[in-house]
Scaffold this motif. Structure first.
Motif, PDB file in Angstrom:
ATOM      1  N   ASN A  22      37.769  49.989  26.321  1.00 32.32           N
ATOM      2  CA  ASN A  22      38.745  49.707  27.384  1.00 32.32           C
ATOM      3  C   ASN A  22      39.069  50.938  28.222  1.00 32.32           C
ATOM      4  OD1 ASN A  22      39.123  46.926  27.335  1.00 32.32           O
ATOM      5  ND2 ASN A  22      40.504  47.066  25.606  1.00 32.32           N
ATOM      6  N   ARG A  23      39.018  52.120  27.618  1.00 27.67           N
ATOM      7  CA  ARG A  23      39.241  53.345  28.385  1.00 27.67           C
ATOM      8  C   ARG A  23      38.125  53.514  29.412  1.00 27.67           C
ATOM      9  NH1 ARG A  23      39.653  57.482  24.487  1.00 27.67           N
ATOM     10  NH2 ARG A  23      41.746  56.721  24.135  1.00 27.67           N
ATOM     11  N   ALA A  24      36.914  53.169  29.026  1.00 27.02           N
ATOM     12  CA  ALA A  24      35.776  53.290  29.940  1.00 27.02           C
ATOM     13  C   ALA A  24      35.834  52.247  31.055  1.00 27.02           C
ATOM     14  CB  ALA A  24      34.466  53.159  29.166  1.00 27.02           C
ATOM     15  N   ARG A  25      36.399  51.086  30.771  1.00 30.46           N
ATOM     16  CA  ARG A  25      36.455  50.008  31.765  1.00 30.46           C
ATOM     17  C   ARG A  25      37.563  50.210  32.785  1.00 30.46           C
ATOM     18  NH1 ARG A  25      33.640  45.144  30.748  1.00 30.46           N
ATOM     19  NH2 ARG A  25      35.254  44.019  31.865  1.00 30.46           N
ATOM     20  N   GLY A  26      38.564  50.975  32.457  1.00 26.49           N
ATOM     21  CA  GLY A  26      39.646  51.223  33.408  1.00 26.49           C
ATOM     22  C   GLY A  26      40.621  50.061  33.461  1.00 26.49           C
ATOM     23  N   ILE A  27      40.604  49.312  34.566  1.00 22.63           N
ATOM     24  CA  ILE A  27      41.599  48.246  34.732  1.00 22.63           C
ATOM     25  C   ILE A  27      41.089  46.874  34.303  1.00 22.63           C
ATOM     26  CG2 ILE A  27      42.810  49.444  36.581  1.00 22.63           C
ATOM     27  CD1 ILE A  27      41.336  47.599  38.556  1.00 22.63           C
ATOM     28  N   ASP A  28      39.807  46.699  34.156  1.00 19.07           N
ATOM     29  CA  ASP A  28      39.224  45.410  33.789  1.00 19.07           C
ATOM     30  C   ASP A  28      39.011  45.368  32.270  1.00 19.07           C
ATOM     31  OD1 ASP A  28      38.173  42.887  34.095  1.00 19.07           O
ATOM     32  OD2 ASP A  28      36.162  43.614  34.594  1.00 19.07           O
ATOM     33  N   MET A  29      40.116  45.303  31.503  1.00 18.47           N
ATOM     34  CA  MET A  29      40.060  45.417  30.051  1.00 18.47           C
ATOM     35  C   MET A  29      39.769  44.088  29.373  1.00 18.47           C
ATOM     36  SD  MET A  29      43.092  47.993  29.180  1.00 18.47           S
ATOM     37  CE  MET A  29      43.910  48.786  30.526  1.00 18.47           C
ATOM     38  N   VAL A  30      39.305  44.174  28.117  1.00 21.49           N
ATOM     39  CA  VAL A  30      39.082  42.990  27.300  1.00 21.49           C
ATOM     40  C   VAL A  30      40.125  42.967  26.189  1.00 21.49           C
ATOM     41  CG1 VAL A  30      36.610  42.934  27.762  1.00 21.49           C
ATOM     42  CG2 VAL A  30      37.442  44.126  25.763  1.00 21.49           C
ATOM     43  N   SER A  31      40.392  41.783  25.682  1.00 25.36           N
ATOM     44  CA  SER A  31      41.374  41.638  24.603  1.00 25.36           C
ATOM     45  C   SER A  31      40.726  41.980  23.265  1.00 25.36           C
ATOM     46  CB  SER A  31      41.903  40.207  24.561  1.00 25.36           C
ATOM     47  OG  SER A  31      40.887  39.334  24.091  1.00 25.36           O
ATOM     48  N   PRO A  32      41.536  42.336  22.268  1.00 28.13           N
ATOM     49  CA  PRO A  32      40.981  42.601  20.938  1.00 28.13           C
ATOM     50  C   PRO A  32      40.214  41.399  20.381  1.00 28.13           C
ATOM     51  CG  PRO A  32      43.246  43.367  21.059  1.00 28.13           C
ATOM     52  CD  PRO A  32      42.967  42.610  22.317  1.00 28.13           C
ATOM     53  N   ALA A  33      40.722  40.206  20.615  1.00 32.82           N
ATOM     54  CA  ALA A  33      40.055  39.003  20.107  1.00 32.82           C
ATOM     55  C   ALA A  33      38.692  38.808  20.768  1.00 32.82           C
ATOM     56  CB  ALA A  33      40.940  37.776  20.343  1.00 32.82           C
ATOM     57  N   ASP A  34      38.599  39.042  22.080  1.00 35.72           N
ATOM     58  CA  ASP A  34      37.320  38.904  22.781  1.00 35.72           C
ATOM     59  C   ASP A  34      36.305  39.930  22.289  1.00 35.72           C
ATOM     60  OD1 ASP A  34      38.239  36.783  24.262  1.00 35.72           O
ATOM     61  OD2 ASP A  34      38.654  37.965  26.074  1.00 35.72           O
ATOM     62  N   LEU A  35      36.764  41.162  22.048  1.00 33.47           N
ATOM     63  CA  LEU A  35      35.850  42.187  21.549  1.00 33.47           C
ATOM     64  C   LEU A  35      35.347  41.824  20.160  1.00 33.47           C
ATOM     65  CD1 LEU A  35      34.481  44.915  22.053  1.00 33.47           C
ATOM     66  CD2 LEU A  35      36.429  45.985  20.928  1.00 33.47           C
ATOM     67  N   ARG A  36      36.223  41.322  19.316  1.00 32.40           N
ATOM     68  CA  ARG A  36      35.797  40.937  17.964  1.00 32.40           C
ATOM     69  C   ARG A  36      34.782  39.796  18.017  1.00 32.40           C
ATOM     70  NH1 ARG A  36      39.317  39.653  12.523  1.00 32.40           N
ATOM     71  NH2 ARG A  36      37.531  39.035  11.288  1.00 32.40           N
ATOM     72  N   LYS A  37      35.042  38.788  18.861  1.00 30.90           N
ATOM     73  CA  LYS A  37      34.090  37.678  18.995  1.00 30.90           C
ATOM     74  C   LYS A  37      32.737  38.167  19.491  1.00 30.90           C
ATOM     75  CE  LYS A  37      37.582  34.171  19.899  1.00 30.90           C
ATOM     76  NZ  LYS A  37      38.208  33.334  20.946  1.00 30.90           N
ATOM     77  N   ALA A  38      32.751  39.109  20.424  1.00 34.29           N
ATOM     78  CA  ALA A  38      31.492  39.661  20.938  1.00 34.29           C
ATOM     79  C   ALA A  38      30.747  40.410  19.835  1.00 34.29           C
ATOM     80  CB  ALA A  38      31.774  40.589  22.118  1.00 34.29           C
ATOM     81  N   CYS A  39      31.478  41.173  19.034  1.00 36.13           N
ATOM     82  CA  CYS A  39      30.842  41.930  17.951  1.00 36.13           C
ATOM     83  C   CYS A  39      30.276  41.004  16.878  1.00 36.13           C
ATOM     84  CB  CYS A  39      31.844  42.902  17.333  1.00 36.13           C
ATOM     85  SG  CYS A  39      32.291  44.260  18.442  1.00 36.13           S
ATOM     86  N   GLU A  40      30.914  39.868  16.659  1.00 35.02           N
ATOM     87  CA  GLU A  40      30.411  38.905  15.676  1.00 35.02           C
ATOM     88  C   GLU A  40      29.085  38.283  16.127  1.00 35.02           C
ATOM     89  OE1 GLU A  40      33.807  36.337  15.314  1.00 35.02           O
ATOM     90  OE2 GLU A  40      34.761  37.627  13.817  1.00 35.02           O
ATOM     91  N   LEU A  41      28.783  38.354  17.419  1.00 34.42           N
ATOM     92  CA  LEU A  41      27.548  37.789  17.961  1.00 34.42           C
ATOM     93  C   LEU A  41      26.387  38.781  17.996  1.00 34.42           C
ATOM     94  CD1 LEU A  41      28.994  35.721  20.945  1.00 34.42           C
ATOM     95  CD2 LEU A  41      28.135  34.857  18.761  1.00 34.42           C
ATOM     96  N   PHE A  42      26.608  40.027  17.586  1.00 38.02           N
ATOM     97  CA  PHE A  42      25.543  41.032  17.619  1.00 38.02           C
ATOM     98  C   PHE A  42      24.287  40.547  16.901  1.00 38.02           C
ATOM     99  CE2 PHE A  42      28.600  44.886  18.042  1.00 38.02           C
ATOM    100  CZ  PHE A  42      28.658  44.701  19.417  1.00 38.02           C
TER     101      PHE A  42
END
Length: 130
Positions: A22-42
Motif C-alpha cells: 500500500n505504501r508503494a501504491r500511494g492513494i489507490d490502496m487495497v484492503s487487508p481482506a483483498d490482499l489475503r484473498k489475492a495471496c490465497e490464489l498464488f
C-alpha cells in the motif's frame, strides 16, 4: 529465486506485505481482506509464491521454491545450536518470524530444542530417523 516486496526477502509476514504494497501504491490502496484473498490464489494461478500459516497463527508469504538455505544446512554450520537471531540474520528475516519458523520446524519434528540458561537453541533432530 522470487523476492517479496521489492526488498530482496524470500519471506514476509502478510501484515508487512500489506504495508509495503500500500505504501508503494500511494492513494489507490487495497484492503487487508483483498490482499489475503489475492495471496490465497498464488498457487492456483501458478505464481512462484505461497501463503503459509505458522502454528502461532502468523501468516507469511514466501517464495514457493524455498526460502534460502535450509534449516538442515544452517544447523550444520552452528555446532552450538541455532538461535532465532542467528536464523534471522542468515535468512534476512525478523527475529519474531525466525522464532516462528524454528517452532514450526520443531512441531514438524525436524529440530529439537535446548532451553537453558544460555537461551533457546535448536539442533537437528537425530531421533526422528531412529
Amino acid at each position: 529465486m522470487s523476492t517479496i516486496g521489492g526488498r530482496g526477502q524470500t519471506m514476509m509476514t502478510l501484515t508487512d506485505l500489506f504495508c509495503v504494497y500500500n505504501r508503494a501504491r500511494g492513494i489507490d490502496m487495497v484492503s487487508p481482506a483483498d490482499l489475503r484473498k489475492a495471496c490465497e490464489l498464488f498457487a492456483v494461478k501458478g505464481y512462484p509464491l505461497r501463503l503459509e500459516k505458522f502454528p502461532s497463527g502468523v501468516l507469511v508469504v514466501q517464495a514457493a521454491e524455498g526460502d534460502g538455505p535450509s534449516l538442515t544446512t544452517l544447523l550444520a554450520t552452528y555446532p552450538n545450536g541455532l538461535a532465532a537471531p542467528d536464523l534471522a540474520q542468515a535468512m534476512g528475516l525478523s527475529v519474531a518470524l525466525a522464532r516462528d519458523k524454528l517452532r514450526a520446524a520443531e512441531a514438524a519434528g525436524e529440530v529439537c530444542r535446548d532451553d537453558s540458561l544460555e537461551g533457546l537453541r535448536f539442533f537437528p533432530n537425530k531421533f526422528k530417523d531412529s
